[in-house]
Scaffold this motif. Structure first.
Motif, short mmCIF file in Angstrom:
data_model
loop_
_atom_site.label_atom_id
_atom_site.label_comp_id
_atom_site.label_asym_id
_atom_site.label_seq_id
_atom_site.Cartn_x
_atom_site.Cartn_y
_atom_site.Cartn_z
N MET A 1 0.84 -1.17 0.00
CA MET A 1 0.00 0.00 0.00
C MET A 1 0.89 1.24 0.00
O MET A 1 1.84 1.33 0.76
N LYS A 2 0.57 2.19 -0.85
CA LYS A 2 1.29 3.46 -0.85
C LYS A 2 0.64 4.39 0.17
O LYS A 2 -0.58 4.41 0.32
N THR A 3 1.46 5.13 0.89
CA THR A 3 0.93 6.08 1.86
C THR A 3 1.29 7.49 1.42
O THR A 3 2.32 7.71 0.78
N HIS A 4 0.42 8.45 1.77
CA HIS A 4 0.60 9.83 1.33
C HIS A 4 0.29 10.81 2.45
O HIS A 4 -0.49 10.51 3.35
N GLN A 5 0.88 11.96 2.35
CA GLN A 5 0.52 13.13 3.16
C GLN A 5 -0.34 13.99 2.24
O GLN A 5 0.13 14.40 1.18
N ALA A 27 -5.38 20.18 -3.49
CA ALA A 27 -4.63 19.53 -2.42
C ALA A 27 -3.18 19.35 -2.82
O ALA A 27 -2.87 19.17 -4.00
N LEU A 28 -2.32 19.39 -1.82
CA LEU A 28 -0.92 19.01 -1.99
C LEU A 28 -0.81 17.55 -1.57
O LEU A 28 -1.22 17.20 -0.46
N VAL A 29 -0.29 16.71 -2.45
CA VAL A 29 -0.17 15.29 -2.16
C VAL A 29 1.29 14.89 -2.31
O VAL A 29 1.90 15.14 -3.35
N ALA A 30 1.84 14.31 -1.25
CA ALA A 30 3.24 13.89 -1.28
C ALA A 30 3.35 12.49 -0.69
O ALA A 30 2.62 12.14 0.23
N PRO A 31 4.25 11.66 -1.24
CA PRO A 31 4.46 10.34 -0.66
C PRO A 31 4.88 10.47 0.80
O PRO A 31 5.52 11.44 1.19
N GLU A 36 7.98 2.81 11.06
CA GLU A 36 8.18 1.42 11.48
C GLU A 36 7.41 1.12 12.75
O GLU A 36 7.40 1.90 13.69
N GLY A 37 6.74 -0.02 12.76
CA GLY A 37 5.99 -0.44 13.94
C GLY A 37 4.57 0.10 14.00
O GLY A 37 3.81 -0.24 14.89
N ILE A 38 4.22 0.96 13.04
CA ILE A 38 2.87 1.53 13.00
C ILE A 38 2.24 1.14 11.66
O ILE A 38 2.90 1.20 10.63
N GLU A 39 0.99 0.75 11.69
CA GLU A 39 0.30 0.38 10.46
C GLU A 39 0.40 1.53 9.46
O GLU A 39 0.14 2.68 9.81
N PRO A 40 0.78 1.22 8.21
CA PRO A 40 0.90 2.32 7.23
C PRO A 40 -0.45 2.97 6.95
O PRO A 40 -1.45 2.28 6.76
N SER A 41 -0.48 4.27 7.00
CA SER A 41 -1.70 5.03 6.76
C SER A 41 -1.36 6.32 6.05
O SER A 41 -0.30 6.89 6.26
N SER A 42 -2.29 6.79 5.21
CA SER A 42 -2.16 8.12 4.63
C SER A 42 -2.73 9.10 5.64
O SER A 42 -3.59 8.76 6.45
N ILE A 43 -2.25 10.34 5.58
CA ILE A 43 -2.69 11.39 6.51
C ILE A 43 -3.33 12.51 5.69
O ILE A 43 -2.76 12.96 4.71
N ILE A 44 -4.53 12.95 6.12
CA ILE A 44 -5.18 14.11 5.52
C ILE A 44 -5.13 15.23 6.55
O ILE A 44 -5.55 15.05 7.69
N SER A 45 -4.59 16.37 6.15
CA SER A 45 -4.54 17.52 7.06
C SER A 45 -5.28 18.69 6.44
O SER A 45 -5.29 18.85 5.22
N LEU A 46 -5.95 19.48 7.30
CA LEU A 46 -6.64 20.66 6.83
C LEU A 46 -6.73 21.66 7.96
O LEU A 46 -6.69 21.30 9.13
#
Length: 78
Positions: A1-5, A27-31, A36-46
Protein backbone atom coordinates in the motif's frame (compact mmCIF):
# COMPACT_ATOMS: atom_id res chain seq x y z
CA UNK A 1 0.00 0.00 0.00
CA UNK A 2 1.29 3.46 -0.85
CA UNK A 3 0.93 6.08 1.86
CA UNK A 4 0.60 9.83 1.33
CA UNK A 5 0.52 13.13 3.16
CA UNK A 6 -2.53 14.98 1.77
CA UNK A 7 -2.96 18.65 2.64
CA UNK A 8 -6.32 20.10 1.64
CA UNK A 9 -5.86 23.63 0.33
CA UNK A 10 -9.44 24.37 -0.73
CA UNK A 11 -12.77 22.59 -1.09
CA UNK A 12 -14.32 23.50 -4.44
CA UNK A 13 -17.48 21.39 -4.59
CA UNK A 14 -19.31 18.41 -3.17
CA UNK A 15 -21.75 16.07 -4.86
CA UNK A 16 -23.20 12.65 -4.20
CA UNK A 17 -24.05 9.70 -6.39
CA UNK A 18 -24.63 5.99 -5.84
CA UNK A 19 -24.15 6.25 -2.09
CA UNK A 20 -20.83 8.11 -2.37
CA UNK A 21 -20.00 11.70 -1.43
CA UNK A 22 -17.48 13.21 -3.86
CA UNK A 23 -15.37 16.27 -3.12
CA UNK A 24 -13.53 18.41 -5.66
CA UNK A 25 -10.48 19.83 -3.87
CA UNK A 26 -7.18 21.57 -4.37
CA UNK A 27 -4.63 19.53 -2.42
CA UNK A 28 -0.92 19.01 -1.99
CA UNK A 29 -0.17 15.29 -2.16
CA UNK A 30 3.24 13.89 -1.28
CA UNK A 31 4.46 10.34 -0.66
CA UNK A 32 4.81 9.51 3.04
CA UNK A 33 7.24 6.93 4.31
CA UNK A 34 5.59 4.46 6.68
CA UNK A 35 6.68 4.69 10.30
CA UNK A 36 8.18 1.42 11.48
CA UNK A 37 5.99 -0.44 13.94
CA UNK A 38 2.87 1.53 13.00
CA UNK A 39 0.30 0.38 10.46
CA UNK A 40 0.90 2.32 7.23
CA UNK A 41 -1.70 5.03 6.76
CA UNK A 42 -2.16 8.12 4.63
CA UNK A 43 -2.69 11.39 6.51
CA UNK A 44 -5.18 14.11 5.52
CA UNK A 45 -4.54 17.52 7.06
CA UNK A 46 -6.64 20.66 6.83
CA UNK A 47 -6.98 23.98 8.59
CA UNK A 48 -9.76 24.69 11.06
CA UNK A 49 -11.44 26.86 8.42
CA UNK A 50 -11.35 24.02 5.89
CA UNK A 51 -12.58 21.58 8.55
CA UNK A 52 -15.60 23.84 9.04
CA UNK A 53 -16.19 23.95 5.27
CA UNK A 54 -15.95 20.14 5.19
CA UNK A 55 -18.52 19.86 7.99
CA UNK A 56 -20.90 22.20 6.15
CA UNK A 57 -20.49 20.28 2.87
CA UNK A 58 -21.01 16.93 4.60
CA UNK A 59 -24.19 18.15 6.30
CA UNK A 60 -25.54 19.37 2.94
CA UNK A 61 -24.75 16.08 1.19
CA UNK A 62 -26.27 13.99 3.99
CA UNK A 63 -29.40 16.15 3.81
CA UNK A 64 -29.58 15.37 0.07
CA UNK A 65 -29.28 11.64 0.78
CA UNK A 66 -32.06 11.92 3.38
CA UNK A 67 -34.28 13.89 0.98
CA UNK A 68 -33.99 11.11 -1.63
CA UNK A 69 -35.04 8.36 0.80
CA UNK A 70 -38.70 7.42 0.71
CA UNK A 71 -40.64 8.72 3.67
CA UNK A 72 -41.90 5.93 5.91
CA UNK A 73 -45.66 5.86 6.30
CA UNK A 74 -45.47 3.27 9.05
CA UNK A 75 -44.41 3.65 12.62
CA UNK A 76 -45.76 7.19 13.05
CA UNK A 77 -48.19 7.49 15.90
CA UNK A 78 -49.93 10.75 16.41
Amino acid sequence: MKTHQIEIQKFKAATNANGLVLFKVDALVAPKAPVEGIEPSSIISLTEANARVLMHLLKAQIAEFDAKKPKSRHGRHG
